[in-house]
Design an enzyme around this catalytic site. Sequence first.
Site, PDB file in Angstrom:
ATOM      1  N   ARG A  91      41.146  46.781  39.792  1.00 15.85           N
ATOM      2  CA  ARG A  91      41.749  46.779  41.128  1.00 15.85           C
ATOM      3  C   ARG A  91      43.249  47.048  41.062  1.00 15.85           C
ATOM      4  O   ARG A  91      43.823  47.663  41.945  1.00 15.85           O
ATOM      5  CB  ARG A  91      41.500  45.412  41.772  1.00 15.85           C
ATOM      6  CG  ARG A  91      41.588  45.376  43.263  1.00 15.85           C
ATOM      7  CD  ARG A  91      41.415  43.942  43.810  1.00 15.85           C
ATOM      8  NE  ARG A  91      40.469  43.127  43.102  1.00 15.85           N
ATOM      9  CZ  ARG A  91      39.190  42.958  43.460  1.00 15.85           C
ATOM     10  NH1 ARG A  91      38.727  43.560  44.529  1.00 15.85           N
ATOM     11  NH2 ARG A  91      38.395  42.176  42.759  1.00 15.85           N
ATOM     12  N   TYR A  92      43.897  46.534  40.038  1.00 13.91           N
ATOM     13  CA  TYR A  92      45.344  46.700  39.851  1.00 13.91           C
ATOM     14  C   TYR A  92      45.546  47.448  38.532  1.00 13.91           C
ATOM     15  O   TYR A  92      44.754  47.285  37.596  1.00 13.91           O
ATOM     16  CB  TYR A  92      46.048  45.349  39.721  1.00 13.91           C
ATOM     17  CG  TYR A  92      45.739  44.364  40.811  1.00 13.91           C
ATOM     18  CD1 TYR A  92      46.464  44.358  42.001  1.00 13.91           C
ATOM     19  CD2 TYR A  92      44.733  43.409  40.646  1.00 13.91           C
ATOM     20  CE1 TYR A  92      46.178  43.429  42.992  1.00 13.91           C
ATOM     21  CE2 TYR A  92      44.446  42.488  41.631  1.00 13.91           C
ATOM     22  CZ  TYR A  92      45.172  42.500  42.812  1.00 13.91           C
ATOM     23  OH  TYR A  92      44.887  41.586  43.789  1.00 13.91           O
ATOM     24  N   ARG A  95      45.580  45.309  34.868  1.00  9.85           N
ATOM     25  CA  ARG A  95      44.576  44.326  34.474  1.00  9.85           C
ATOM     26  C   ARG A  95      43.187  44.712  34.973  1.00  9.85           C
ATOM     27  O   ARG A  95      43.064  45.398  35.999  1.00  9.85           O
ATOM     28  CB  ARG A  95      44.947  42.932  34.973  1.00  9.85           C
ATOM     29  CG  ARG A  95      45.188  42.825  36.467  1.00  9.85           C
ATOM     30  CD  ARG A  95      46.173  41.685  36.727  1.00  9.85           C
ATOM     31  NE  ARG A  95      46.435  41.428  38.119  1.00  9.85           N
ATOM     32  CZ  ARG A  95      47.402  42.017  38.824  1.00  9.85           C
ATOM     33  NH1 ARG A  95      48.144  42.988  38.282  1.00  9.85           N
ATOM     34  NH2 ARG A  95      47.615  41.691  40.076  1.00  9.85           N
ATOM     35  N   CYS A 104      26.335  30.690  36.053  1.00 10.40           N
ATOM     36  CA  CYS A 104      27.352  29.618  36.109  1.00 10.40           C
ATOM     37  C   CYS A 104      26.691  28.289  35.766  1.00 10.40           C
ATOM     38  O   CYS A 104      25.486  28.128  35.959  1.00 10.40           O
ATOM     39  CB  CYS A 104      27.932  29.512  37.516  1.00 10.40           C
ATOM     40  SG  CYS A 104      28.672  31.047  38.082  1.00 10.40           S
ATOM     41  N   CYS A 108      28.486  26.933  43.282  1.00 10.47           N
ATOM     42  CA  CYS A 108      29.319  26.395  44.352  1.00 10.47           C
ATOM     43  C   CYS A 108      28.806  26.968  45.673  1.00 10.47           C
ATOM     44  O   CYS A 108      28.558  28.183  45.762  1.00 10.47           O
ATOM     45  CB  CYS A 108      30.769  26.797  44.127  1.00 10.47           C
ATOM     46  SG  CYS A 108      31.318  26.439  42.450  1.00 10.47           S
ATOM     47  N   CYS A 111      30.739  29.995  47.091  1.00 14.48           N
ATOM     48  CA  CYS A 111      31.098  31.028  46.100  1.00 14.48           C
ATOM     49  C   CYS A 111      31.322  32.408  46.730  1.00 14.48           C
ATOM     50  O   CYS A 111      30.511  32.877  47.512  1.00 14.48           O
ATOM     51  CB  CYS A 111      29.988  31.129  45.058  1.00 14.48           C
ATOM     52  SG  CYS A 111      30.288  32.446  43.875  1.00 14.48           S
ATOM     53  N   ARG A 113      31.199  35.134  45.099  1.00 14.60           N
ATOM     54  CA  ARG A 113      30.301  36.125  44.477  1.00 14.60           C
ATOM     55  C   ARG A 113      28.855  35.638  44.541  1.00 14.60           C
ATOM     56  O   ARG A 113      28.054  35.938  43.681  1.00 14.60           O
ATOM     57  CB  ARG A 113      30.711  36.383  43.016  1.00 14.60           C
ATOM     58  CG  ARG A 113      32.051  37.038  42.883  1.00 14.60           C
ATOM     59  CD  ARG A 113      32.230  37.772  41.554  1.00 14.60           C
ATOM     60  NE  ARG A 113      33.525  38.421  41.528  1.00 14.60           N
ATOM     61  CZ  ARG A 113      34.547  38.041  40.754  1.00 14.60           C
ATOM     62  NH1 ARG A 113      34.409  37.031  39.913  1.00 14.60           N
ATOM     63  NH2 ARG A 113      35.700  38.682  40.808  1.00 14.60           N
ATOM     64  N   ASP A 274      37.071  32.877  50.949  1.00 19.37           N
ATOM     65  CA  ASP A 274      36.696  34.257  51.257  1.00 19.37           C
ATOM     66  C   ASP A 274      35.583  34.316  52.291  1.00 19.37           C
ATOM     67  O   ASP A 274      34.912  33.318  52.559  1.00 19.37           O
ATOM     68  CB  ASP A 274      36.256  34.959  49.958  1.00 19.37           C
ATOM     69  CG  ASP A 274      37.413  35.103  48.991  1.00 19.37           C
ATOM     70  OD1 ASP A 274      38.474  35.607  49.426  1.00 19.37           O
ATOM     71  OD2 ASP A 274      37.277  34.696  47.821  1.00 19.37           O
ATOM     72  N   ASP A 311      42.597  36.900  49.417  1.00 22.07           N
ATOM     73  CA  ASP A 311      42.072  38.181  48.949  1.00 22.07           C
ATOM     74  C   ASP A 311      41.754  38.976  50.203  1.00 22.07           C
ATOM     75  O   ASP A 311      40.872  38.583  50.985  1.00 22.07           O
ATOM     76  CB  ASP A 311      40.800  37.965  48.114  1.00 22.07           C
ATOM     77  CG  ASP A 311      41.071  38.137  46.641  1.00 22.07           C
ATOM     78  OD1 ASP A 311      41.399  39.270  46.232  1.00 22.07           O
ATOM     79  OD2 ASP A 311      40.958  37.141  45.907  1.00 22.07           O
ATOM     80  N   LYS A 318      45.042  40.598  46.284  1.00 23.10           N
ATOM     81  CA  LYS A 318      45.522  39.268  46.705  1.00 23.10           C
ATOM     82  C   LYS A 318      46.927  39.371  47.269  1.00 23.10           C
ATOM     83  O   LYS A 318      47.745  40.112  46.741  1.00 23.10           O
ATOM     84  CB  LYS A 318      45.639  38.375  45.454  1.00 23.10           C
ATOM     85  CG  LYS A 318      44.402  37.661  45.094  1.00 23.10           C
ATOM     86  CD  LYS A 318      44.683  36.723  43.925  1.00 23.10           C
ATOM     87  CE  LYS A 318      43.388  36.243  43.368  1.00 23.10           C
ATOM     88  NZ  LYS A 318      42.474  37.318  42.970  1.00 23.10           N
TER      89      LYS A 318
HETATM   90  S1  SF4 Z   1      32.793  29.901  42.461  1.00 23.46           S
HETATM   91 FE1  SF4 Z   1      30.977  31.187  42.086  1.00 23.46          FE
HETATM   92  S2  SF4 Z   1      31.438  32.253  40.172  1.00 23.46           S
HETATM   93 FE2  SF4 Z   1      32.789  30.453  40.270  1.00 23.46          FE
HETATM   94  S3  SF4 Z   1      31.675  28.800  39.236  1.00 23.46           S
HETATM   95 FE3  SF4 Z   1      31.256  28.610  41.416  1.00 23.46          FE
HETATM   96  S4  SF4 Z   1      29.327  29.737  41.652  1.00 23.46           S
HETATM   97 FE4  SF4 Z   1      30.187  30.412  39.707  1.00 23.46          FE
END
Ligand code: SF4
Length: 353
Positions: A91-92, A95, A104, A108, A111, A113, A274, A311, A318
């Site tokens: 993206r940049y 990096r 994971c 979460c 999340c 993603r 997000d 973001d 960001k």
């Molecule tokens: S935010 Fe998403 S990518 Fe990060 S640990 Fe939690 S579930 Fe996994």
Amino acid sequence: MKPDRTLRTAADLVAAGLLREGRRPEVEAVAERYAIAVTPTVAGLIERSDPADPIARQFVPDASELVTTPEERDDPIGDLTHSPLEGIVHRYPDRVLLKAVHVCPVYCRFCFRREMVGPDGLGTLAPEALERAVAYIADHPEIWEVILTGGDPLVLSARRLEDILARLAPIPHVKIVRLHTRVPVVEPERIDARLIGALRASGKTTYLAVHANHPRELTAAARAAAARLAEAGVALLGQTVLLRGVNDDVSVLAQLMRGLVEARIKPYYLHHPDLAPGTAHFRLTIAEGQALVAALRGRVSGLCQPTYVLDIPGGHGKVPISAASVRMAGEGCYTVSDWQGREHLYPPASMGE
Ligand code: SF4
């Protein structure tokens, strides 16, 4: 009560006392779309008698996740727009993200993603795809930093991590390897000597960005894991997502940021949540976030101040979004607000002789 294995289904959550039987059907419906994982450490942190427990809110699914609002999107930060090949997000200029795994230790509920991670997600990068991703990094001399993310790269075995870092080691323009992880907090026992050894890429500086959102996550075991990493020379950064019902309170944020600094983890980013699908119940307005960040500035040391970032949806990167403390006042003067909101005049630049 701490279960002896990671909880992965609605039935597991009911059996562990984290979900009422009556809510099981709604959580089963959520589980059809989004993965569930609650490690023993996290389950042990949840206060069962508190219906608004901030740890449970982050990890135990809720029917609100079934509601997707019009502004939400499957790829909220536009990873796919900037992915020149599988496993790389560029993206940049200086990096890249290297997404080696989309698994994971916990999932979460907010999340960003969530459409990519989990057992039905994008999986682990196959050896040939990893080879192509490393060749891309080697072919782009402007890449100074490689950020291992996913998913959580610390779910990989020490041998697998060693292999990835050994592939990056001979690339002279890569100076920094950064890994983003929840592991030191949600599965601290995983941070053992073998794993720490694997993080040290020869000739590179390693940073570990530890994701923590509530001060109760900084258990004695998590702090000990951070100490082991710091003592091995791994620089530690903190990243936190600002979440309604979890840490949208200046005292909680202050306690978290101080706790991170005390554990030798420098707060780096405070992310505005997000636009991930089914996460509207976690989102604050930007104005609410700015007010919290301004209050934090008045409350705790500069060491404890993360940069509050958004973001930009669609993959535009960001940007810091703290409320501006400086504005033009005319004739080259500026008005500057201090931590108590009092305004002061800053003079125009003098040209001198
Ligand atoms: S935010 Fe998403 S990518 Fe990060 S640990 Fe939690 S579930 Fe996994």
